[in-house]
Motif scaffolding. Structure first.
Motif, PDB file in Angstrom:
ATOM      1  N   ASN A 170      -6.010  10.884   3.219  1.00 36.98           N
ATOM      2  CA  ASN A 170      -7.212  11.016   2.402  1.00 36.98           C
ATOM      3  C   ASN A 170      -8.293  11.744   3.187  1.00 36.98           C
ATOM      4  O   ASN A 170      -8.729  11.280   4.233  1.00 36.98           O
ATOM      5  CB  ASN A 170      -7.724   9.634   1.977  1.00 36.98           C
ATOM      6  N   ALA A 229      -4.482   2.600  -1.131  1.00 40.15           N
ATOM      7  CA  ALA A 229      -4.451   3.361   0.117  1.00 40.15           C
ATOM      8  C   ALA A 229      -4.084   2.464   1.286  1.00 40.15           C
ATOM      9  O   ALA A 229      -4.438   1.285   1.317  1.00 40.15           O
ATOM     10  CB  ALA A 229      -5.809   4.005   0.366  1.00 40.15           C
ATOM     11  N   CYS A 230      -3.375   3.018   2.256  1.00 43.52           N
ATOM     12  CA  CYS A 230      -3.021   2.287   3.472  1.00 43.52           C
ATOM     13  C   CYS A 230      -4.108   2.530   4.515  1.00 43.52           C
ATOM     14  O   CYS A 230      -4.351   3.681   4.904  1.00 43.52           O
ATOM     15  CB  CYS A 230      -1.682   2.780   4.020  1.00 43.52           C
ATOM     16  N   PRO A 231      -4.776   1.478   4.974  1.00 44.43           N
ATOM     17  CA  PRO A 231      -5.821   1.668   6.001  1.00 44.43           C
ATOM     18  C   PRO A 231      -5.220   2.086   7.325  1.00 44.43           C
ATOM     19  O   PRO A 231      -4.162   1.605   7.717  1.00 44.43           O
ATOM     20  CB  PRO A 231      -6.476   0.290   6.078  1.00 44.43           C
ATOM     21  N   LEU A 232      -5.900   2.998   8.005  1.00 45.47           N
ATOM     22  CA  LEU A 232      -5.469   3.419   9.331  1.00 45.47           C
ATOM     23  C   LEU A 232      -6.134   2.516  10.358  1.00 45.47           C
ATOM     24  O   LEU A 232      -7.363   2.466  10.445  1.00 45.47           O
ATOM     25  CB  LEU A 232      -5.872   4.874   9.570  1.00 45.47           C
ATOM     26  N   ASP A 261     -11.928   3.935   9.705  1.00 43.67           N
ATOM     27  CA  ASP A 261     -12.342   3.628   8.338  1.00 43.67           C
ATOM     28  C   ASP A 261     -11.663   4.562   7.342  1.00 43.67           C
ATOM     29  O   ASP A 261     -12.076   4.664   6.189  1.00 43.67           O
ATOM     30  CB  ASP A 261     -13.867   3.727   8.203  1.00 43.67           C
ATOM     31  N   ARG A 262     -10.592   5.219   7.798  1.00 42.17           N
ATOM     32  CA  ARG A 262      -9.898   6.185   6.945  1.00 42.17           C
ATOM     33  C   ARG A 262      -8.537   5.644   6.501  1.00 42.17           C
ATOM     34  O   ARG A 262      -8.086   4.590   6.951  1.00 42.17           O
ATOM     35  CB  ARG A 262      -9.777   7.529   7.671  1.00 42.17           C
ATOM     36  N   SER A 263      -7.861   6.391   5.625  1.00 41.06           N
ATOM     37  CA  SER A 263      -6.645   5.860   5.011  1.00 41.06           C
ATOM     38  C   SER A 263      -5.718   6.987   4.570  1.00 41.06           C
ATOM     39  O   SER A 263      -6.068   8.172   4.632  1.00 41.06           O
ATOM     40  CB  SER A 263      -7.017   4.991   3.799  1.00 41.06           C
ATOM     41  N   TYR A 264      -4.558   6.577   4.089  1.00 42.23           N
ATOM     42  CA  TYR A 264      -3.567   7.540   3.609  1.00 42.23           C
ATOM     43  C   TYR A 264      -2.694   6.872   2.562  1.00 42.23           C
ATOM     44  O   TYR A 264      -2.747   5.657   2.349  1.00 42.23           O
ATOM     45  CB  TYR A 264      -2.700   8.040   4.773  1.00 42.23           C
ATOM     46  N   HIS A 265      -1.875   7.670   1.891  1.00 40.94           N
ATOM     47  CA  HIS A 265      -0.892   7.163   0.939  1.00 40.94           C
ATOM     48  C   HIS A 265       0.494   7.622   1.382  1.00 40.94           C
ATOM     49  O   HIS A 265       0.640   8.646   2.054  1.00 40.94           O
ATOM     50  CB  HIS A 265      -1.190   7.683  -0.472  1.00 40.94           C
ATOM     51  N   CYS A 307       0.831  -1.194   0.000  1.00 42.28           N
ATOM     52  CA  CYS A 307       0.000   0.000   0.000  1.00 42.28           C
ATOM     53  C   CYS A 307       0.870   1.249   0.000  1.00 42.28           C
ATOM     54  O   CYS A 307       2.028   1.215   0.400  1.00 42.28           O
ATOM     55  CB  CYS A 307      -0.933  -0.002   1.219  1.00 42.28           C
TER      56      CYS A 307
END
Length: 259
Positions: A86, A25-28, A32-36, A20
């Motif tokens: 994100n 996207a990398c899950p946090l 239920d949120r994520s980032y790159h 990811c």
């Protein structure tokens, strides 16, 4: 059989965690949120990395940032880890002082620190448009942990609102911006665009120095510099006469100077 299934599942999770970042996207965890995230070119896999935490513009996501020539194209050769959270609903909760996106960004950085060795003294925070306002918001709440903010075409007017700590601020804005209009002062002064940070950093109303520079021929900047602020922090304002965009090579220039 159960043990084998568990090992396969763990292997898949580990593979996903490594994969990811760019397209995926990398899950946090716990959210239920994520980032790159994108590591710089030629990183040796162990040297602590400076970080550019970049907040995307309205309607975008961090995936775009990972291949953006003016953002990732600046961090990759500079040896800087690029982190792009994100925004929920492709935007940020920027107009409220207690924005939950501040805590979200904290959680993203904490999770990134479990995956990469970070140079905690060189956290740079950036953003474009709505993301630039979010960078201001994050700096206002977490200034003590930030080295420098690189803000592009977005700000808020809360001159009387307290910020937790002074912070080095480098802001760029176009006076013909038709999306997030240039924030002239009451007397039509350009310097008022960064009034909040002049006040927080203990700077004079007028810049200590002005200079002209440009990275490309068609886009000259007028740079306003405050070097003698009472808190020891610095404010820089780059003004150009065009509209709403990320100037080519602008982030690269700032990172080169900072590093």
């Amino acid at each position: 059989m159960l043990l084998a299934s568990a090992l396969i599942a763990l292997s898949c999770l580990a593979t996903h965690a490594r994969a990811c970042g760019l397209e995926t996207a990398c899950p946090l965890p716990g959210s239920d949120r994520s980032y790159h995230v994108r590591a710089p070119d030629n990183w040796d896999g162990k040297t602590p990395l400076p970080v550019l935490l970049h907040f995307h513009g309205w309607g975008r996501q961090g995936k775009l940032i990972m291949n953006h020539s003016r953002i990732a194209g600046a961090t990759r050769p500079a040896g800087v880890l690029l982190v792009a959270p994100n925004g929920e609903g492709r935007t940020w909760k920027i107009w409220q002082a207690n924005s939950p996106d501040v805590d979200f960004a904290d959680a993203v950085l904490a999770h990134v620190a479990t995956r990469f060795p970070l140079d905690q003294k060189r956290l740079f925070v950036s953003g474009y448009s709505y993301g630039s306002v979010m960078a201001w918001r994050y700096a206002c709440a977490r200034g003590a942990k930030i080295n420098t903010v690189l803000a592009i075409s977005g700000s808020f007017r809360e001159r009387d609102k307290p910020c937790t700590a002074p912070v080095n601020m480098i802001h760029v804005h176009g006076t013909s911006d038709g999306v997030m209009a240039y924030p002239y002062g009451e007397a039509g002064t350009e310097e008022s665009a960064v009034d909040l940070w002049l006040n927080r950093n203990g700077c004079a109303d007028k810049a200590d120095a002005r200079e002209n520079w440009q990275a490309v021929e068609i886009l000259p900047f007028e740079r306003h510099v405050w070097n003698r602020c009472s808190t020891g922090k610095r404010v820089v304002l780059d003004v150009h006469r065009r509209g709403h965009f990320i100037p080519r090579f602008w982030i690269a220039r700032q990172l080169r100077d900072l590093l």
